[in-house]
Design an enzyme around this catalytic site. Structure first.
Site, PDB file in Angstrom:
ATOM      1  CD  GLU A   1      -3.689  15.241  -6.041  1.00 12.22           C
ATOM      2  OE1 GLU A   1      -3.438  14.027  -6.164  1.00 12.22           O
ATOM      3  OE2 GLU A   1      -4.521  15.691  -5.242  1.00 12.22           O
TER       4      GLU A   1
ATOM      5  CE1 TYR B   1      -3.277  -2.750  -0.090  1.00 13.12           C
ATOM      6  CE2 TYR B   1      -4.098  -2.005   2.035  1.00 13.12           C
ATOM      7  CZ  TYR B   1      -4.201  -2.831   0.934  1.00 13.12           C
ATOM      8  OH  TYR B   1      -5.224  -3.735   0.858  1.00 13.12           O
TER       9      TYR B   1
END
Ligand code: THU
Length: 142
Positions: free
Chosen positions: A64, A57
């Site tokens: 962005e 993870y």
């Protein structure tokens, strides 16, 4: 954050459209939360990014960051406009790290459009998203 519902500029709408379209390509099998981002370089060119998750993870990256990486790879270092969109209940706020990343390449007054896929929008600026940003001046003691 400055919440504005005014009619956006044509530039802001085209940037948001780019973010909306690229969001479809987000790789988010773990969170199921697809994010699309678009930044306009000083040249006027639009760069797109999506979140890219990973089974480990913490290795995932934000939309962005992807858009900024595309801009830098193309040889531009200044962004003049930002748009971010997700299927969130309110216009999606960039995470803290992304605020600092946007601040690296934009100005305090650089416009940022945050949006939901349902059409809700919030117009803000990099400065409003990251007041008191850390910058080069903080490394000058003399
Ligand atoms: N995410 C972004 O891409 N941008 C943000 O500013 C907020 C969070 C992504 C990261 C992760 O893939 C998913 O959204 C859930 O946190």
């Amino acid at each position: 954050m400055d919440k504005t519902r005014s009619q956006p500029t044509e530039e802001a709408m085209s940037l948001l459209k780019a973010a909306r379209e690229v969001r479809e390509n987000a790789y988010a099998p773990y969170s199921k939360f697809k994010v699309g981002a678009a930044v306009r370089g000083a040249s006027g060119v639009i760069y797109r990014g999506v979140n890219v998750e990973n089974v480990a993870y913490p290795e995932g990256t934000c939309a962005e960051a992807g858009a900024i990486a595309a801009m830098i790879a193309a040889g531009e270092t200044e962004l003049i406009e930002v748009a971010v969109i997700a299927d969130s209940p309110t216009p999606v706020p960039p995470c803290g790290g992304c605020r600092q990343k946007l601040a690296e390449f934009g100005r305090a007054e650089t416009p940022v459009t945050l949006a939901t896929t349902d059409g809700d929008r919030l117009e803000t600026t990099i400065g409003d998203l990251l007041p008191g940003r850390f910058d080069m001046s903080h490394m000058d003691k003399a």
